[in-house]
Motif scaffolding. Sequence first.
Motif, PDB file in Angstrom:
ATOM      1  N   LYS A 124       0.850  -1.195   0.000  1.00  0.00           N
ATOM      2  CA  LYS A 124       0.000   0.000   0.000  1.00  0.00           C
ATOM      3  C   LYS A 124       0.881   1.238   0.000  1.00  0.00           C
ATOM      4  O   LYS A 124       1.951   1.248   0.606  1.00  0.00           O
ATOM      5  CB  LYS A 124      -0.893   0.031   1.239  1.00  0.00           C
ATOM      6  N   LEU A 125       0.411   2.270  -0.669  1.00  0.00           N
ATOM      7  CA  LEU A 125       1.052   3.577  -0.654  1.00  0.00           C
ATOM      8  C   LEU A 125       0.062   4.546  -0.033  1.00  0.00           C
ATOM      9  O   LEU A 125      -1.031   4.746  -0.566  1.00  0.00           O
ATOM     10  CB  LEU A 125       1.432   4.023  -2.071  1.00  0.00           C
ATOM     11  N   ASN A 126       0.431   5.099   1.121  1.00  0.00           N
ATOM     12  CA  ASN A 126      -0.460   5.999   1.858  1.00  0.00           C
ATOM     13  C   ASN A 126      -1.831   5.351   2.080  1.00  0.00           C
ATOM     14  O   ASN A 126      -2.872   5.960   1.847  1.00  0.00           O
ATOM     15  CB  ASN A 126      -0.598   7.346   1.133  1.00  0.00           C
ATOM     16  N   ASP A 127      -1.837   4.101   2.505  1.00  0.00           N
ATOM     17  CA  ASP A 127      -3.038   3.316   2.818  1.00  0.00           C
ATOM     18  C   ASP A 127      -3.913   2.991   1.611  1.00  0.00           C
ATOM     19  O   ASP A 127      -5.055   2.579   1.766  1.00  0.00           O
ATOM     20  CB  ASP A 127      -3.874   3.992   3.908  1.00  0.00           C
ATOM     21  N   GLU A 154       2.719  10.232  -6.552  1.00  0.00           N
ATOM     22  CA  GLU A 154       2.947  10.953  -5.300  1.00  0.00           C
ATOM     23  C   GLU A 154       3.798  10.099  -4.384  1.00  0.00           C
ATOM     24  O   GLU A 154       3.794   8.878  -4.468  1.00  0.00           O
ATOM     25  CB  GLU A 154       1.631  11.302  -4.611  1.00  0.00           C
ATOM     26  N   GLY A 167       5.221   9.110  -0.362  1.00  0.00           N
ATOM     27  CA  GLY A 167       4.588   8.804   0.910  1.00  0.00           C
ATOM     28  C   GLY A 167       5.168   7.552   1.534  1.00  0.00           C
ATOM     29  O   GLY A 167       6.277   7.131   1.207  1.00  0.00           O
ATOM     30  N   THR A 168       4.391   6.952   2.404  1.00  0.00           N
ATOM     31  CA  THR A 168       4.830   5.745   3.095  1.00  0.00           C
ATOM     32  C   THR A 168       4.299   4.514   2.386  1.00  0.00           C
ATOM     33  O   THR A 168       3.092   4.384   2.180  1.00  0.00           O
ATOM     34  CB  THR A 168       4.337   5.752   4.560  1.00  0.00           C
ATOM     35  N   MET A 169       5.207   3.612   2.018  1.00  0.00           N
ATOM     36  CA  MET A 169       4.818   2.328   1.435  1.00  0.00           C
ATOM     37  C   MET A 169       4.819   1.293   2.546  1.00  0.00           C
ATOM     38  O   MET A 169       5.764   1.214   3.329  1.00  0.00           O
ATOM     39  CB  MET A 169       5.775   1.891   0.344  1.00  0.00           C
ATOM     40  N   THR A 170       3.749   0.533   2.592  1.00  0.00           N
ATOM     41  CA  THR A 170       3.601  -0.523   3.586  1.00  0.00           C
ATOM     42  C   THR A 170       3.549  -1.865   2.861  1.00  0.00           C
ATOM     43  O   THR A 170       2.742  -2.045   1.952  1.00  0.00           O
ATOM     44  CB  THR A 170       2.301  -0.319   4.395  1.00  0.00           C
ATOM     45  N   THR A 202       7.708  -0.992   6.476  1.00  0.00           N
ATOM     46  CA  THR A 202       7.403   0.283   5.824  1.00  0.00           C
ATOM     47  C   THR A 202       8.681   0.905   5.263  1.00  0.00           C
ATOM     48  O   THR A 202       9.778   0.637   5.749  1.00  0.00           O
ATOM     49  CB  THR A 202       6.740   1.283   6.798  1.00  0.00           C
ATOM     50  N   ASP A 230       9.893   4.768   3.006  1.00  0.00           N
ATOM     51  CA  ASP A 230       9.482   6.040   2.414  1.00  0.00           C
ATOM     52  C   ASP A 230       9.686   5.999   0.906  1.00  0.00           C
ATOM     53  O   ASP A 230      10.759   5.634   0.417  1.00  0.00           O
ATOM     54  CB  ASP A 230      10.296   7.189   2.999  1.00  0.00           C
TER      55      ASP A 230
END
Length: 105
Positions: A51-54, A80, A82-85, A99, A101
């Motif tokens: 996921k990227l930014n949820d 964009e 963001g945070t990758m999970t 996670t 960045d």
Amino acid sequence: MARVLINLPKAKRGEIVEIRTLIQHPMETGYRPKGDGTSFPRDIIRNFVCKLNDIEVFRADLFPAIAANPFIAFTIKAEEGGTMTFSWIDDRGASQTETADFIVE
């Protein structure tokens, strides 16, 4: 907890980038016999989600034919940062989340 290598390059907006992960996991198929004639119990990563930014950007369902220490690579268009999970779950119910960045210039 499994060791994980994540290759998440910096990207320019609109660029297609490859994201690579390597997960340390034995991926036991359940078909390999033990010395006593029984088989080792199946234990594979069943599900992998990124996921990227949820927002889900990649999902894979894995099966016994995949190798131990699976290498998973996929591409996304960098719109964009963001945070990758990165999350996965195996047959024993063990799950792990990492996670990183994602930087988009």
